[in-house]
Design a protein around this motif. Structure first.
Motif, PDB file in Angstrom:
ATOM      1  N   GLY A 117       0.805  -1.224   0.000  1.00 33.48           N
ATOM      2  CA  GLY A 117       0.000   0.000   0.000  1.00 33.48           C
ATOM      3  C   GLY A 117       0.832   1.264   0.000  1.00 33.48           C
ATOM      4  O   GLY A 117       0.463   2.235   0.623  1.00 33.48           O
ATOM      5  N   GLY A 118       1.951   1.281  -0.694  1.00 33.68           N
ATOM      6  CA  GLY A 118       2.714   2.528  -0.744  1.00 33.68           C
ATOM      7  C   GLY A 118       4.197   2.239  -0.698  1.00 33.68           C
ATOM      8  O   GLY A 118       4.630   1.173  -0.297  1.00 33.68           O
ATOM      9  N   LEU A 119       4.985   3.208  -1.111  1.00 37.17           N
ATOM     10  CA  LEU A 119       6.428   3.009  -1.147  1.00 37.17           C
ATOM     11  C   LEU A 119       7.013   2.930   0.255  1.00 37.17           C
ATOM     12  O   LEU A 119       7.989   2.240   0.497  1.00 37.17           O
ATOM     13  N   ASP A 122       3.986   1.297   6.539  1.00 33.50           N
ATOM     14  CA  ASP A 122       3.238   1.825   7.667  1.00 33.50           C
ATOM     15  C   ASP A 122       3.030   0.696   8.656  1.00 33.50           C
ATOM     16  O   ASP A 122       2.059  -0.063   8.580  1.00 33.50           O
TER      17      ASP A 122
ATOM     18  N   THR C 175      11.007   0.969   3.782  1.00 33.24           N
ATOM     19  CA  THR C 175      10.340   1.136   2.497  1.00 33.24           C
ATOM     20  C   THR C 175       9.892  -0.218   1.966  1.00 33.24           C
ATOM     21  O   THR C 175      10.340  -1.265   2.395  1.00 33.24           O
ATOM     22  N   ARG C 176       9.028  -0.134   1.010  1.00 33.00           N
ATOM     23  CA  ARG C 176       8.493  -1.330   0.373  1.00 33.00           C
ATOM     24  C   ARG C 176       9.615  -2.096  -0.320  1.00 33.00           C
ATOM     25  O   ARG C 176       9.723  -3.306  -0.199  1.00 33.00           O
TER      26      ARG C 176
END
Lengths: 509, 408, 319
Positions: A117-119, A122, C175-176
């Protein structure tokens, strides 16, 4: 029981349709013109023996392999699925037999991986979402826990949550109960019923016929890549299903030879080390002792400790009166122990070597195979030919690499090699894992022959069928200790409780 | 994996006529050929960028190794230390170990050999001195290799990094030896003192073999070459026919299964390091023990010793596919290419470093094609085995169940 | 005391080299690809960085030290380009990681010579007169009496590791991309199972390792030695590996590990006259960095936890 009371079969249109799906691998046709329908609010069992093609079929649906022929329809619309991502996007999720979780990550991290759900991550938000999802379906799980610390049942819940998090409507479970205790299986079935009530379509791949009859609404039987039958629990029985699976009447119990039981061949006293905590047991000559337990309770450590592959912090391993403490593996083998390991690739065969080279593994110190450090190729190859012939290892020559053999033939080779040394004790761990019925039968016979010859056999297995078929005494292993002893006609529920450690330290009568 | 019905082989025949080992050999040979072709092709691209004709350039290199003056002698002499070096690397590799420390091992060996040459003349008369010196060289290499070996076995320290560190240490050790215990004390009065040892007695040196074939002494073709070939045969025998070789291959391919089969991994690994060190020890012997007419005299350990033979040995080992016989040919091939280095800039526009690039491309191409070919051969063998298994099953009817059925 | 300060200043420069190379190795290994070719990548960085400094030295004006900066950038770019060979071999062709790394090291030496003849007309070193960044002194710290020498006369690039340590940590853990990268290194099956392609992640990691190692090499030749010379990397690429192991593949702990090894490098250079060290023959003092590395490796191997899938070929499909 209202198990078959899902959405009435026939009243709802199928959610997923597989039409004439064929999948080939080099040398085999894994799925041959298979057609299947999956409906919402239903548990559909897919059964067959090892190698029947059930996992493969679902992996094709899940986009892990491309189909060679056939098509897929989802909600009536034809789709092409090229990858798991595609499958998930279309609402199909899969929980594999061997979990694919990242051990050092938390539950939440594992669930959101790939759909973060995003770079930027969370952490709190993810954990909350996972918590909400788990609550919605009544799953007990802590999103902040690290996967490494979870029990197997909890890990499975994480896998299911992964699929639910992505909003799947179709959930495929591949041999979900293979690694669960009876109690955990019960919990799983509860969860599955809730999911079904919510309108999900569940595919339950299994070879455990009792469970299938308990949970499924419809059953499809595969044999050698082909659909051989479709039925419901009401219309069938365990024996009929087994017959469909195998194509001929199937044995559930072998005739055990009557043998007089002699002195103790192996005695383990208070073993401590690795996962073992004060483990004690005894195997006598002419006796098969079956150690039943869910994987992960010390089976590997037990086998390794006996074979000298794992150091012990305490306790004694006594073979025919001799204490094996601080003996090397080679010495233990020489003392008369044969070993069929649970992982034939990691501990059994050297896959890169030929059949004849593998035949002498374990005896590479002994004459006549070795003289003054030089191998006697002729003697070794003679041994290899003998082994291959006696045990019917199917390969055209002994120069074939062991890695090229099928699982069943590999296991036969290992068994042949170990039994050829005439061991006083045979240690067999998960000896029929991944084998088809023909090979299973063969292995079971050989083990019974050992008993008939007056040897001792210690059988470690997670398959209760196997334990029941072979053992003279059943022991349960839980958290590194023996928790119960049962006769071979004890009811499975009792043994199940022993496997959970749910008993006092003695067996039921 | 599904064991299911496959179409039975046509015409009822079950087996193909070629034995397995031949299938493998042909497959690997083709892979090697392909690798060489790819390397030459990529090399041609570079040549064309320099404005030269690839055929000319390759022909020049080939000529330098074969028909030019002393070409073959030079090539065989240059191949000799490479053979020892590659054998040292490959025997460890069979057991899954990476001995990158051949460099350091042969430096130490040169030092111990030098010591023996200078101090054992009284103890070992005549031709014995040479053998004694060679032995001390091997012992020096073994001792030095024993250190990373012991570290690996006792602590699990990865040998790639430890052996490279040992290489660095060895340089300092040799420098120390040249400055102190083995320093040049016999320099003629008034002459500038080089950093080197004294000259060895004549009977410590390895006799030249070139004169037998009509070669001059310049290329240093000596008895060490046949010794190297013999060493290759011995290594072949150890790996293929001795228990140690069997144990090493088992450990290298599947340590867990080897251990379950009673093989002591640590003991095997240590032995491999020792043998490897002994072979490494012989790498530097040609430099110090063979006379070379073009550089004043041979027979001493100089400050500017040649120090890249260890790494080149790794390249040759890969090129020879870790097979002792293959290594001999690979070493000769490599040396032949290197011979071209001096002639290329004279006769063409290419810099001598082109050969190095060509060699680099060759290693990469061999490693990749060999691995891919092996995988493909394995897959095909699996396919053959499974197909034959099916065929056998089709021909034999299934045995009727002798066990009674029990109702569910 | 000022000797110690001098040693520390040398340590800072080697720390920078080891840290940067180590960070490169960290990304690669955390994605599951073992990269022992860091030394070779550094070598490429040294020769191309040197060339960049020369070539751009005279160009561009406005007081911008174009030469050194372009040298650093060129070294970084060429390191990444060269690392693509390792990526191709290990990720696409699934060659054994160590074998590929050894090949990278071998080829780099030859390639560097070849490039050197093209750039500088000679095979083993470059010409004198290579430009470099103005050295600086850290304010305040350099005023410390005696010990302040540690912070004087440093290349400004020494600050770079300090600038990147937090961003690297953040990218890796927050980060992802970092989550997916670590997942590929711990369990590529699990990564693929959720539909994340493993191969592109690993390619990116390996290219990054080449970039960092190349940058590190360029720093060495451009800023420290002001020259390219064959063999100037001194095994630092392997020492960086040891530092990585010591730091348990953690970018913050790598700082300490890199400084330790950096200091080991400084001892033979700056502390030769110290008590005890004085009485050891100089050749043995020169061995310090290597001995320290071995001691660290032997002592710490069992106590660290590398990424679970590092070094194992991932036999899935190439996505």
């Amino acid at each position: 029981m209202s198990d078959t009371d899902g959405a009435g079969s026939g009243s709802s249109p199928p959610l997923v349709v597989l039409e004439h799906v064929t999948k080939r691998f080099p040398g085999v046709v894994a799925n041959d013109d298979v057609s299947l329908e999956l409906r919402a609010g239903e548990v559909h069992a897919l059964i067959g023996e090892n190698g029947a093609g059930k996992s493969t079929l679902m992996r094709v649906l899940y986009g892990m392999y491309p189909a060679d022929e056939g098509r897929f329809l989802i909600r009536g619309e034809e789709v092409k699925i090229h990858s798991p991502r595609d499958a998930i996007a279309r609402g199909i999720g899969m929980v594999h037999q061997h979990f694919v979780l990242v051990d050092p990550f938390t539950v939440a991290e594992n669930v959101v991986l790939g759909d973060e759900g995003g770079l930027v991550l969370d952490e709190d938000g993810s954990e909350q979402k996972v918590r909400d999802l788990a609550d919605a379906y009544g799953f007990q799980i802590d999103p902040h826990a690290v996967v490494e610390d979870l029990s197997v049942g909890e890990e499975q819940r994480v896998e299911i949550l992964k699929a639910l998090y992505r909003g799947v409507d179709i959930l495929i479970l591949d041999e979900p109960t293979a690694v669960l205790t009876p109690a955990e299986s019960s919990d799983l079935f509860e969860n599955l019923r809730r999911l079904r009530a919510d309108g999900k379509s569940i595919v339950f791949i299994s070879h455990k016929l009792d469970e299938v009859l308990e949970i499924a609404d419809r059953i499809t039987v595969l044999r050698r890549g082909v659909v051989v039958g479709e039925t419901t629990p009401a219309e069938t029985s365990k024996a009929k299903l087994a017959e469909m699976m195998v194509g001929r009447p199937v044995l559930f119990r072998l005739e055990k030879p009557q043998v007089e039981i002699g002195e103790a061949v192996l005695r383990l006293e208070d073993l401590v080390g690795g996962r073992l905590h004060q483990l004690s047991l005894e195997v006598r000559a002419g006796e098969i002792v079956g150690v039943a337990g869910v994987e992960g309770n010390g089976q590997r450590d037990l086998a390794d400790a006996i074979m000298g592959l794992q150091p012990l912090d305490g306790g004694h391993v006594i073979l025919e009166g001799r204490d094996l403490a601080s003996q090397t593996t080679a010495e233990i083998r020489n003392a008369g122990v044969g070993f069929v390991p649970e992982d034939r690739h990691e501990q059994g065969l050297v896959l890169g070597m030929t059949i004849w080279e593998n035949s002498v593994l374990g005896r590479q110190d002994d004459a006549p195979f070795v003289k003054r450090g030089v191998l006697s190729l002729r003697t070794i190859k003679e041994l290899a030919k003998k082994l291959v012939k006696l045990f019917d290892v199917r390969a055209r020559s002994i120069d074939v690499t062991a890695g090229a053999l099928s699982g069943g033939n590999q296991q036969k080779l290992i068994l042949a090699r170990e039994l050829e040394t005439d061991p006083k004790l045979l240690l067999a761990a998960q000896p029929t894992r991944g084998l088809d019925v023909g090979a299973i039968e063969f292995v079971w016979r050989e083990i019974l022959d050992q008993k008939a010859a007056g040897r001792g056999v210690l059988l470690i297995s997670a398959e209760l069928d196997e334990i029941y078929a072979l053992s003279d005494r059943i022991l349960t292993l839980y958290e590194g200790r023996i928790t119960g002893e049962y006769p071979p006609d004890a009811p499975p529920e009792d043994v199940g409780r022993g496997m959970l450690g749910d008993v006092a330290m003695q067996g039921t009568g | 994996m599904a064991t299911t019905v496959a179409a039975p082989p046509a015409a009822g025949g079950v087996t193909r006529s070629r034995p397995e080992w031949l299938e493998r050999a042909v497959g690997q040979g083709l892979a090697l050929l392909l690798a060489v072709v790819i390397a030459l092709a990529l090399g041609s691209v570079i040549i064309i960028l320099y404005g030269e004709n690839p055929i000319d350039v390759y022909e020049t290199i080939l000529r330098s190794a074969t028909t030019a003056k002393d070409g073959p002698a030079w090539v065989l002499a240059a191949a000799t230390p490479l053979i020892f070096s590659a054998l040292a690397v490959s025997i460890c590799f069979k057991g899954g170990l990476f001995n990158i420390g051949v460099e350091g091992q042969y430096l130490v060996a040169m030092t111990t050999a030098a010591w023996a040459a200078l101090h054992l003349g009284g103890v070992l008369p005549g031709p014995l001195l040479m053998w004694g010196v060679l032995l001390f060289g091997m012992l020096g290499g073994m001792a030095y290799a024993a250190v990373p070996g012991a570290l690996k076995v006792k602590t699990g320290a990865h040998e790639v990094v430890t052996t490279i560190m040992m290489n660095g240490i060895a340089v300092s050790l040799v420098a120390y030896a040249l400055n102190h215990p083995l320093r040049y004390t016999n320099a003629p009065v008034g002459q500038n003192v080089d950093l080197r040892t004294n000259i060895f007695p004549a009977n410590a040196k390895v006799p030249d073999l070139g004169h037998v074939f009509g070669f001059g002494p310049a290329p240093r073709f000596s008895w060490l070459f046949p010794i190297a070939v013999v060493a290759a045969l011995i290594v072949w025998f150890i790996v293929k026919r001795m228990r140690l070789g069997y144990e090493a291959r088992a450990v290298g391919a599947s340590a867990g299964s080897a251990q379950a089969g009673g093989i002591s991994i640590g003991s095997v690994q240590m032995k491999l390091f020792l043998i490897s060190g002994a072979l490494a020890g012989l790498v530097g012997m040609q430099q110090i023990l063979v006379n070379n007419a073009s550089t004043s005299t041979g027979g001493y350990l100089p400050q500017n010793y040649e120090a890249t033979l260890g790494f080149t040995g790794i390249a040759v080992a890969f090129l020879g596919q870790n097979n002792p016989i293959g290594i001999v040919f690979a070493a000769i091939f490599w040396a032949a290419l290197s011979r071209g280095e001096s002639i290329l800039p004279i006769e063409t526009n290419m810099p001598r470093e082109f050969v190095i690039i060509l060699q680099g491309i060759l290693i990469m191409s061999v490693v990749i094609t060999y691995t891919l070919a092996k995988r493909r051969l394995d897959r095909r063998q699996t396919g053959r085995v499974i197909a034959e298994e099916e065929a056998i099953e089709m021909q034999q009817p299934e045995p009727p169940p002798t066990i009674q059925e029990v109702t569910a | 005391m000022s000797k110690l300060g001098f040693a520390v200043s040398i340590a800072f420069t080697y720390f920078t080299i080891i840290y940067l190379t180590g960070i490169g190795g960290l990304f690669s290994e955390r994605s599951g690809i073992v990269n022992i070719g860091l030394e070779g990548l550094m070598i490429i960085g040294t020769v191309t960085g040197s060339f960049g400094a020369y070539y751009f030295g005279a160009k561009l004006g406005w007081g911008v030290p174009a030469g050194p900066i372009m040298g650093l950038l060129l070294g970084m770019a060429c390191g990444a380009a060269f690392a693509s060979i390792h990526a191709l071999a290990t990720v696409t062709f699934k060659i054994d990681h160590i074998v590929s790394g050894v090949v990278i090291n071998l080829v780099a030496v030859g390639l560097a010579r070849f490039l050197s003849t093209i750039f500088f007309g000679q095979a083993t070193q470059s010409d004198p007169g290579q430009p470099h960044l103005h050295v600086i002194s850290i304010p305040l710290l350099s005023k410390i009496p005696q010990f302040g020498v540690a912070f004087q006369g440093l290349s400004p690039f020494v600050l770079f590791p300090f600038l990147i340590v937090f961003p690297v940590w953040w990218v890796l853990n927050r980060t992802r991309w970092g989550l997916r990268l670590r997942s590929a290194g711990e369990n590529p099956e699990a990564t693929r199972a959720v539909g994340v392609a493993v191969a592109p992640l690993r390619w990116e990691a390996v290219l990054l390792s080449g970039a960092f190692a190349g940058l590190s090499g360029a720093f060495l030749s451009v800023e420290i030695v002001n020259n390219w010379r064959e063999g100037q990397t001194l095994g630092l690429g392997f020492i960086a590996l040891a530092a990585l192991i010591l730091s348990n593949w953690n970018p913050v702990r790598l700082m300490g590990a890199a400084f330790l090894f950096g200091f080991a490098q400084a001892i033979p250079l700056a502390l030769r006259d110290w008590p005890i060290i004085r009485s050891i023959p100089e050749q043995f003092v020169n061995m310090t960095p290597y001995v320290v590395t071995i001691v660290v490796l032997a002592g710490f191997i069992g106590k660290v936890r590398p990424p679970a899938a590092a070094g194992k070929a991932y036999e899935g499909t190439t996505t």
